[in-house]
Design an enzyme around this catalytic site. Structure first.
Site, PDB file in Angstrom:
ATOM      1  N   GLU A   1      63.144 -28.582 107.450  1.00  0.00           N
ATOM      2  CA  GLU A   1      64.359 -28.341 106.841  1.00  0.00           C
ATOM      3  C   GLU A   1      65.749 -28.761 107.352  1.00  0.00           C
ATOM      4  OE1 GLU A   1      64.613 -23.953 106.419  1.00  0.00           O
ATOM      5  OE2 GLU A   1      62.581 -23.767 105.586  1.00  0.00           O
TER       6      GLU A   1
ATOM      7  N   CYS B  15      73.083 -29.964 109.197  1.00  0.00           N
ATOM      8  CA  CYS B  15      72.223 -29.545 110.371  1.00  0.00           C
ATOM      9  C   CYS B  15      70.791 -30.098 110.119  1.00  0.00           C
ATOM     10  CB  CYS B  15      72.090 -27.882 110.210  1.00  0.00           C
ATOM     11  SG  CYS B  15      71.381 -27.154 111.177  1.00  0.00           S
TER      12      CYS B  15
ATOM     13  N   CYS C 203      63.360 -16.175 116.899  1.00  0.00           N
ATOM     14  CA  CYS C 203      63.313 -17.303 116.044  1.00  0.00           C
ATOM     15  C   CYS C 203      62.058 -17.605 115.235  1.00  0.00           C
ATOM     16  CB  CYS C 203      63.593 -18.607 116.842  1.00  0.00           C
ATOM     17  SG  CYS C 203      63.198 -20.013 116.225  1.00  0.00           S
TER      18      CYS C 203
ATOM     19  N   CYS D 258      69.879 -22.753 116.943  1.00  0.00           N
ATOM     20  CA  CYS D 258      68.789 -23.066 116.416  1.00  0.00           C
ATOM     21  C   CYS D 258      67.659 -22.256 115.992  1.00  0.00           C
ATOM     22  CB  CYS D 258      67.988 -24.351 117.548  1.00  0.00           C
ATOM     23  SG  CYS D 258      67.741 -23.364 119.052  1.00  0.00           S
TER      24      CYS D 258
ATOM     25  N   CYS E  25      58.162 -25.618 116.550  1.00  0.00           N
ATOM     26  CA  CYS E  25      58.859 -25.744 117.891  1.00  0.00           C
ATOM     27  C   CYS E  25      57.780 -25.148 118.716  1.00  0.00           C
ATOM     28  CB  CYS E  25      60.164 -25.144 117.870  1.00  0.00           C
ATOM     29  SG  CYS E  25      61.139 -25.111 119.518  1.00  0.00           S
TER      30      CYS E  25
ATOM     31  N   CYS F 208      61.094 -18.924 121.255  1.00  0.00           N
ATOM     32  CA  CYS F 208      62.273 -18.032 121.563  1.00  0.00           C
ATOM     33  C   CYS F 208      61.777 -16.819 120.679  1.00  0.00           C
ATOM     34  CB  CYS F 208      63.464 -18.383 121.158  1.00  0.00           C
ATOM     35  SG  CYS F 208      64.042 -19.942 122.058  1.00  0.00           S
TER      36      CYS F 208
HETATM   37  S1  SF4 Z   1      65.439 -21.048 118.812  1.00  0.00           S
HETATM   38 FE1  SF4 Z   1      65.246 -23.350 118.626  1.00  0.00          FE
HETATM   39  S2  SF4 Z   1      64.185 -23.677 120.759  1.00  0.00           S
HETATM   40 FE2  SF4 Z   1      64.008 -21.648 120.433  1.00  0.00          FE
HETATM   41  S3  SF4 Z   1      61.911 -21.444 119.275  1.00  0.00           S
HETATM   42 FE3  SF4 Z   1      63.633 -21.677 117.757  1.00  0.00          FE
HETATM   43  S4  SF4 Z   1      63.782 -23.743 117.413  1.00  0.00           S
HETATM   44 FE4  SF4 Z   1      62.703 -23.731 119.279  1.00  0.00          FE
END
Ligand code: SF4
Length: 367
Positions: A100, A113, A127, A343, A120, A124
Protein backbone atom coordinates in the site's frame (compact mmCIF):
# COMPACT_ATOMS: atom_id res chain seq x y z
CA UNK A 1 5.23 -1.51 -17.58
CA UNK A 2 4.65 -5.22 -17.32
CA UNK A 3 4.31 -6.56 -13.73
CA UNK A 4 6.55 -9.49 -14.62
CA UNK A 5 9.87 -9.33 -16.30
CA UNK A 6 11.63 -12.27 -17.88
CA UNK A 7 14.98 -13.39 -16.52
CA UNK A 8 16.72 -12.38 -19.73
CA UNK A 9 15.91 -8.67 -19.57
CA UNK A 10 17.24 -6.15 -17.08
CA UNK A 11 14.73 -4.09 -15.12
CA UNK A 12 15.98 -0.49 -14.88
CA UNK A 13 14.01 1.25 -12.07
CA UNK A 14 16.03 1.20 -8.87
CA UNK A 15 19.36 1.33 -10.70
CA UNK A 16 21.70 4.15 -9.73
CA UNK A 17 23.33 6.45 -12.27
CA UNK A 18 26.54 4.39 -11.98
CA UNK A 19 24.68 1.12 -12.51
CA UNK A 20 22.92 2.50 -15.59
CA UNK A 21 26.24 3.74 -16.97
CA UNK A 22 27.77 0.29 -16.45
CA UNK A 23 24.74 -1.38 -18.05
CA UNK A 24 24.95 0.81 -21.15
CA UNK A 25 28.67 0.17 -21.40
CA UNK A 26 28.01 -3.57 -21.12
CA UNK A 27 25.85 -3.18 -24.24
CA UNK A 28 28.76 -1.53 -26.02
CA UNK A 29 27.09 1.91 -25.82
CA UNK A 30 28.52 5.19 -24.56
CA UNK A 31 28.30 5.46 -20.77
CA UNK A 32 26.65 8.91 -20.87
CA UNK A 33 23.54 7.27 -22.30
CA UNK A 34 23.07 5.86 -18.80
CA UNK A 35 22.74 9.41 -17.41
CA UNK A 36 20.17 10.22 -20.10
CA UNK A 37 18.11 7.18 -19.16
CA UNK A 38 18.47 7.99 -15.43
CA UNK A 39 17.07 11.46 -16.09
CA UNK A 40 14.30 10.16 -18.34
CA UNK A 41 13.00 7.57 -15.85
CA UNK A 42 13.37 9.42 -12.55
CA UNK A 43 13.17 13.14 -13.39
CA UNK A 44 10.88 13.06 -16.43
CA UNK A 45 8.95 9.90 -15.50
CA UNK A 46 9.18 8.46 -18.99
CA UNK A 47 8.35 4.79 -18.67
CA UNK A 48 8.49 3.93 -22.36
CA UNK A 49 11.79 3.84 -24.26
CA UNK A 50 9.97 5.10 -27.38
CA UNK A 51 9.43 8.43 -25.56
CA UNK A 52 13.17 8.93 -24.92
CA UNK A 53 13.72 10.96 -28.05
CA UNK A 54 17.27 11.99 -27.13
CA UNK A 55 18.35 8.37 -27.63
CA UNK A 56 19.06 7.03 -31.14
CA UNK A 57 16.18 4.96 -32.55
CA UNK A 58 18.32 1.81 -32.72
CA UNK A 59 19.22 2.12 -29.03
CA UNK A 60 15.59 2.70 -28.04
CA UNK A 61 14.62 -0.48 -29.88
CA UNK A 62 17.46 -2.45 -28.35
CA UNK A 63 16.62 -1.27 -24.84
CA UNK A 64 13.00 -2.30 -25.38
CA UNK A 65 14.20 -5.79 -26.27
CA UNK A 66 16.92 -6.26 -23.66
CA UNK A 67 15.64 -4.26 -20.68
CA UNK A 68 12.38 -3.18 -19.08
CA UNK A 69 10.89 -0.36 -17.03
CA UNK A 70 8.79 -2.49 -14.73
CA UNK A 71 6.91 -0.55 -12.04
CA UNK A 72 4.34 -1.53 -9.41
CA UNK A 73 0.86 -1.77 -10.93
CA UNK A 74 -2.20 -0.05 -9.48
CA UNK A 75 -4.69 -2.68 -8.31
CA UNK A 76 -7.10 -0.34 -6.48
CA UNK A 77 -7.46 3.29 -5.44
CA UNK A 78 -9.39 4.38 -2.37
CA UNK A 79 -10.11 8.05 -1.89
CA UNK A 80 -10.74 9.82 1.43
CA UNK A 81 -13.12 12.72 1.76
CA UNK A 82 -10.11 14.98 2.32
CA UNK A 83 -8.55 14.02 -1.03
CA UNK A 84 -6.15 11.37 0.33
CA UNK A 85 -5.78 8.43 -2.07
CA UNK A 86 -4.72 5.03 -0.75
CA UNK A 87 -3.31 2.76 -3.44
CA UNK A 88 -3.07 -1.00 -3.42
CA UNK A 89 -0.10 -1.79 -5.68
CA UNK A 90 0.95 -5.15 -7.08
CA UNK A 91 4.66 -5.84 -7.12
CA UNK A 92 6.05 -8.71 -9.10
CA UNK A 93 9.55 -9.83 -10.00
CA UNK A 94 9.25 -13.49 -9.04
CA UNK A 95 7.52 -13.04 -5.66
CA UNK A 96 4.21 -11.26 -6.29
CA UNK A 97 2.69 -9.32 -3.40
CA UNK A 98 0.37 -6.41 -2.76
CA UNK A 99 1.54 -3.35 -0.87
CA UNK A 100 0.00 0.00 0.00
CA UNK A 101 1.07 3.53 -0.84
CA UNK A 102 -0.79 6.71 0.06
CA UNK A 103 -1.00 10.05 -1.73
CA UNK A 104 -1.95 13.00 0.47
CA UNK A 105 -2.57 16.30 -1.33
CA UNK A 106 -2.39 19.60 0.51
CA UNK A 107 -2.59 23.20 -0.58
CA UNK A 108 1.01 23.66 -1.71
CA UNK A 109 2.45 20.18 -1.57
CA UNK A 110 1.75 16.46 -1.64
CA UNK A 111 3.01 13.79 0.72
CA UNK A 112 3.49 10.18 -0.36
CA UNK A 113 3.58 7.48 2.32
CA UNK A 114 5.49 4.44 1.05
CA UNK A 115 5.95 0.84 2.13
CA UNK A 116 9.38 -0.74 2.41
CA UNK A 117 8.39 -4.36 3.03
CA UNK A 118 5.39 -6.51 2.13
CA UNK A 119 4.07 -7.24 5.63
CA UNK A 120 6.34 -6.82 8.64
CA UNK A 121 8.07 -9.05 11.19
CA UNK A 122 8.24 -6.54 14.05
CA UNK A 123 4.88 -7.54 15.55
CA UNK A 124 3.69 -4.31 17.15
CA UNK A 125 0.43 -5.20 18.89
CA UNK A 126 -1.49 -2.13 17.70
CA UNK A 127 -0.63 -2.75 14.04
CA UNK A 128 -2.51 -4.89 11.56
CA UNK A 129 0.44 -5.11 9.18
CA UNK A 130 2.03 -7.20 11.94
CA UNK A 131 -0.70 -9.81 11.54
CA UNK A 132 0.52 -10.41 7.97
CA UNK A 133 3.99 -11.36 9.11
CA UNK A 134 6.89 -10.55 6.79
CA UNK A 135 6.23 -11.66 3.22
CA UNK A 136 9.35 -10.14 1.76
CA UNK A 137 11.56 -7.08 1.48
CA UNK A 138 10.86 -4.65 -1.33
CA UNK A 139 13.64 -3.99 -3.82
CA UNK A 140 15.03 -0.50 -4.37
CA UNK A 141 13.22 -0.44 -7.71
CA UNK A 142 9.89 -1.27 -6.09
CA UNK A 143 10.33 1.45 -3.45
CA UNK A 144 11.28 4.08 -6.03
CA UNK A 145 8.50 2.70 -8.23
CA UNK A 146 5.85 3.44 -5.59
CA UNK A 147 6.73 7.14 -5.76
CA UNK A 148 7.00 7.22 -9.56
CA UNK A 149 3.65 5.48 -10.09
CA UNK A 150 1.78 7.68 -7.61
CA UNK A 151 3.32 10.92 -8.94
CA UNK A 152 2.44 9.85 -12.46
CA UNK A 153 -1.11 8.93 -11.51
CA UNK A 154 -1.61 12.45 -10.09
CA UNK A 155 0.45 14.26 -12.72
CA UNK A 156 -2.24 16.82 -13.54
CA UNK A 157 -2.70 17.89 -9.93
CA UNK A 158 0.87 18.00 -8.59
CA UNK A 159 1.95 20.90 -6.37
CA UNK A 160 5.54 22.20 -6.40
CA UNK A 161 6.68 20.33 -3.28
CA UNK A 162 6.68 16.57 -2.72
CA UNK A 163 7.26 15.00 0.70
CA UNK A 164 7.85 11.31 1.24
CA UNK A 165 7.38 9.43 4.49
CA UNK A 166 8.58 5.85 4.96
CA UNK A 167 5.72 4.97 7.26
CA UNK A 168 3.80 2.39 5.27
CA UNK A 169 4.07 -1.37 5.58
CA UNK A 170 7.31 -2.66 6.99
CA UNK A 171 10.24 -1.62 9.15
CA UNK A 172 12.52 0.39 6.83
CA UNK A 173 15.67 -0.21 8.88
CA UNK A 174 15.24 -3.98 8.51
CA UNK A 175 15.52 -3.55 4.72
CA UNK A 176 18.36 -1.08 5.02
CA UNK A 177 20.32 -1.52 1.80
CA UNK A 178 17.32 -1.42 -0.54
CA UNK A 179 15.79 1.50 1.36
CA UNK A 180 19.00 3.53 1.15
CA UNK A 181 19.54 2.66 -2.52
CA UNK A 182 15.99 3.92 -3.19
CA UNK A 183 16.48 7.05 -1.09
CA UNK A 184 19.68 7.95 -2.95
CA UNK A 185 17.62 8.09 -6.16
CA UNK A 186 14.58 9.74 -4.58
CA UNK A 187 16.67 12.46 -2.86
CA UNK A 188 19.08 13.00 -5.78
CA UNK A 189 18.56 16.45 -7.37
CA UNK A 190 19.22 14.73 -10.73
CA UNK A 191 16.86 11.88 -9.88
CA UNK A 192 13.37 12.21 -8.41
CA UNK A 193 14.67 15.38 -6.70
CA UNK A 194 12.82 15.28 -3.37
CA UNK A 195 14.58 17.51 -0.84
CA UNK A 196 16.06 15.46 2.04
CA UNK A 197 14.35 17.78 4.54
CA UNK A 198 11.04 16.74 2.94
CA UNK A 199 11.64 13.03 3.58
CA UNK A 200 11.09 11.13 6.84
CA UNK A 201 11.81 7.54 7.83
CA UNK A 202 9.88 6.01 10.73
CA UNK A 203 11.37 3.17 12.75
CA UNK A 204 10.15 1.02 15.61
CA UNK A 205 13.62 1.55 17.11
CA UNK A 206 16.13 -0.70 15.32
CA UNK A 207 19.29 0.62 16.98
CA UNK A 208 21.89 -0.80 14.50
CA UNK A 209 19.91 0.80 11.66
CA UNK A 210 19.76 4.14 13.47
CA UNK A 211 23.53 3.98 13.95
CA UNK A 212 24.07 3.23 10.24
CA UNK A 213 21.71 6.00 9.18
CA UNK A 214 23.63 8.45 11.36
CA UNK A 215 26.67 7.93 9.11
CA UNK A 216 24.88 8.55 5.78
CA UNK A 217 25.82 11.70 3.91
CA UNK A 218 22.32 12.13 2.50
CA UNK A 219 19.50 10.90 4.68
CA UNK A 220 15.87 11.60 5.53
CA UNK A 221 14.59 12.94 8.82
CA UNK A 222 14.25 10.26 11.46
CA UNK A 223 11.04 9.42 13.31
CA UNK A 224 10.85 6.98 16.21
CA UNK A 225 7.65 5.10 16.99
CA UNK A 226 7.74 5.47 20.80
CA UNK A 227 4.20 4.68 22.02
CA UNK A 228 5.07 4.02 25.67
CA UNK A 229 6.55 5.75 28.68
CA UNK A 230 8.24 2.74 30.30
CA UNK A 231 9.88 -0.54 29.30
CA UNK A 232 7.11 -2.53 31.00
CA UNK A 233 4.51 -0.76 28.90
CA UNK A 234 6.49 -0.85 25.66
CA UNK A 235 7.31 -4.55 26.04
CA UNK A 236 3.57 -5.24 25.97
CA UNK A 237 2.79 -3.44 22.71
CA UNK A 238 6.17 -3.50 20.93
CA UNK A 239 8.05 -6.77 21.54
CA UNK A 240 11.04 -5.26 19.70
CA UNK A 241 11.56 -3.30 22.94
CA UNK A 242 12.92 -6.44 24.61
CA UNK A 243 15.75 -6.44 22.09
CA UNK A 244 16.24 -2.66 21.97
CA UNK A 245 14.94 -1.30 25.31
CA UNK A 246 14.08 2.33 25.84
CA UNK A 247 17.29 3.39 27.60
CA UNK A 248 19.44 2.00 24.76
CA UNK A 249 17.13 3.36 22.08
CA UNK A 250 17.11 6.85 23.58
CA UNK A 251 20.86 6.69 24.08
CA UNK A 252 21.21 6.03 20.31
CA UNK A 253 18.87 8.99 19.73
CA UNK A 254 21.02 11.24 21.92
CA UNK A 255 24.08 10.27 19.88
CA UNK A 256 22.33 10.81 16.55
CA UNK A 257 24.11 13.70 14.79
CA UNK A 258 21.31 16.18 14.16
CA UNK A 259 21.98 18.98 11.71
CA UNK A 260 21.04 22.61 12.37
CA UNK A 261 17.24 22.91 12.48
CA UNK A 262 16.84 19.11 12.39
CA UNK A 263 14.68 17.37 15.04
CA UNK A 264 13.95 13.80 15.96
CA UNK A 265 10.24 13.11 15.69
CA UNK A 266 8.69 10.76 18.26
CA UNK A 267 5.34 9.23 17.37
CA UNK A 268 3.12 8.28 20.28
CA UNK A 269 -0.11 6.39 19.63
CA UNK A 270 -2.36 7.17 22.62
CA UNK A 271 -4.24 4.04 23.68
CA UNK A 272 -7.04 4.93 26.09
CA UNK A 273 -6.37 3.78 29.65
CA UNK A 274 -3.03 2.22 28.67
CA UNK A 275 -0.39 4.87 27.95
CA UNK A 276 -2.30 8.17 28.08
CA UNK A 277 -2.20 9.31 31.71
CA UNK A 278 -0.60 12.55 32.97
CA UNK A 279 2.04 10.36 34.66
CA UNK A 280 2.82 8.83 31.23
CA UNK A 281 3.24 12.34 29.84
CA UNK A 282 5.64 13.28 32.63
CA UNK A 283 7.64 10.08 32.04
CA UNK A 284 7.85 10.88 28.31
CA UNK A 285 9.25 14.32 29.20
CA UNK A 286 11.93 12.65 31.30
CA UNK A 287 12.72 10.07 28.61
CA UNK A 288 13.25 12.78 26.00
CA UNK A 289 15.53 14.94 28.17
CA UNK A 290 18.53 16.22 26.20
CA UNK A 291 17.09 15.15 22.85
CA UNK A 292 16.05 17.76 20.27
CA UNK A 293 12.64 16.13 19.95
CA UNK A 294 9.17 16.83 18.67
CA UNK A 295 6.26 14.58 19.56
CA UNK A 296 3.25 13.64 17.45
CA UNK A 297 0.37 12.34 19.55
CA UNK A 298 -1.91 10.01 17.59
CA UNK A 299 -5.18 9.30 19.45
CA UNK A 300 -6.22 5.70 18.82
CA UNK A 301 -9.22 5.20 16.57
CA UNK A 302 -10.96 2.00 17.73
CA UNK A 303 -11.32 -0.74 15.13
CA UNK A 304 -10.69 -4.46 15.11
CA UNK A 305 -7.91 -4.36 17.73
CA UNK A 306 -8.78 -4.31 21.45
CA UNK A 307 -7.70 -0.79 22.37
CA UNK A 308 -9.79 2.16 23.49
CA UNK A 309 -10.05 5.70 22.18
CA UNK A 310 -8.34 8.07 24.65
CA UNK A 311 -10.40 10.69 26.38
CA UNK A 312 -10.11 13.99 24.46
CA UNK A 313 -9.51 16.15 27.52
CA UNK A 314 -6.79 13.70 28.54
CA UNK A 315 -5.13 13.96 25.11
CA UNK A 316 -5.04 17.74 25.45
CA UNK A 317 -3.67 17.51 28.99
CA UNK A 318 -0.96 15.10 27.76
CA UNK A 319 0.00 17.61 25.07
CA UNK A 320 -0.07 20.47 27.57
CA UNK A 321 2.31 18.67 29.94
CA UNK A 322 4.86 18.14 27.16
CA UNK A 323 4.62 21.68 25.83
CA UNK A 324 4.88 23.13 29.33
CA UNK A 325 8.16 21.25 29.78
CA UNK A 326 9.52 22.56 26.47
CA UNK A 327 8.79 19.55 24.23
CA UNK A 328 7.01 20.64 21.00
CA UNK A 329 3.98 18.39 20.72
CA UNK A 330 1.22 18.08 18.14
CA UNK A 331 -2.03 16.11 18.05
CA UNK A 332 -2.57 14.21 14.78
CA UNK A 333 -6.12 12.98 14.61
CA UNK A 334 -6.72 9.71 12.74
CA UNK A 335 -8.69 10.84 9.75
CA UNK A 336 -7.77 10.65 6.07
CA UNK A 337 -4.11 11.55 5.82
CA UNK A 338 -3.55 11.33 9.54
CA UNK A 339 -4.53 7.68 9.69
CA UNK A 340 -1.05 6.99 8.27
CA UNK A 341 0.78 9.06 10.85
CA UNK A 342 2.50 6.00 12.32
CA UNK A 343 3.84 2.98 10.53
CA UNK A 344 1.40 0.14 10.26
CA UNK A 345 -1.65 2.33 10.12
CA UNK A 346 -2.10 1.63 6.40
CA UNK A 347 -3.01 -1.98 6.94
CA UNK A 348 -5.19 -0.85 9.83
CA UNK A 349 -7.17 1.38 7.49
CA UNK A 350 -7.46 -1.43 4.94
CA UNK A 351 -8.55 -4.04 7.44
CA UNK A 352 -11.05 -1.72 9.12
CA UNK A 353 -12.44 -0.97 5.72
CA UNK A 354 -12.83 -4.63 4.85
CA UNK A 355 -14.29 -5.46 8.26
CA UNK A 356 -16.93 -2.81 7.89
CA UNK A 357 -17.55 -4.02 4.33
CA UNK A 358 -18.20 -0.46 3.42
CA UNK A 359 -16.12 2.42 2.25
CA UNK A 360 -17.04 4.69 5.11
CA UNK A 361 -14.46 3.66 7.70
CA UNK A 362 -11.77 6.32 8.05
CA UNK A 363 -13.54 8.32 5.39
CA UNK A 364 -12.19 6.29 2.47
CA UNK A 365 -14.22 5.45 -0.60
CA UNK A 366 -13.30 3.28 -3.57
CA UNK A 367 -13.22 4.62 -7.11
S1 SF4 B 1 3.93 -0.58 13.41
FE1 SF4 B 1 5.50 -0.58 11.76
S2 SF4 B 1 7.23 -1.73 12.63
FE2 SF4 B 1 5.43 -2.18 13.91
S3 SF4 B 1 4.60 -4.09 13.03
FE3 SF4 B 1 3.53 -2.35 12.09
S4 SF4 B 1 4.65 -1.94 10.17
FE4 SF4 B 1 5.97 -3.20 11.48
Amino acid sequence: MSPQVSNTVVNLPGKSAEELRAFLESLGEKGYRGAQIYHAIYAERKFDFAAMMNLPAALRERLARESAIMLPQIVRRHRSSDGTVRYVLAIGDGQPANIETVFMPEENRQTICISTQAGCAVDCRFCLTATLGLMRNLTAGEIVGEVLVVLDDNRDALKPQTNIVLMGQGEPLLNYDAVMAALRILLDPKGVAIAPRHAALSTSGIIPGIERLAKEKVRPNLAISLNASSNEQRDQIMPINRKYPLEKLLDACRKYPLRPREWLLFEYVLLGGFNDSPEDARRVVRLLANIRAKVNLIPWNPGVLPYERPDRAGVEEFQHILIEKGVPCFIRDSRGQDVMAACGQLALAAMAEETAQSSKTDGFSSW
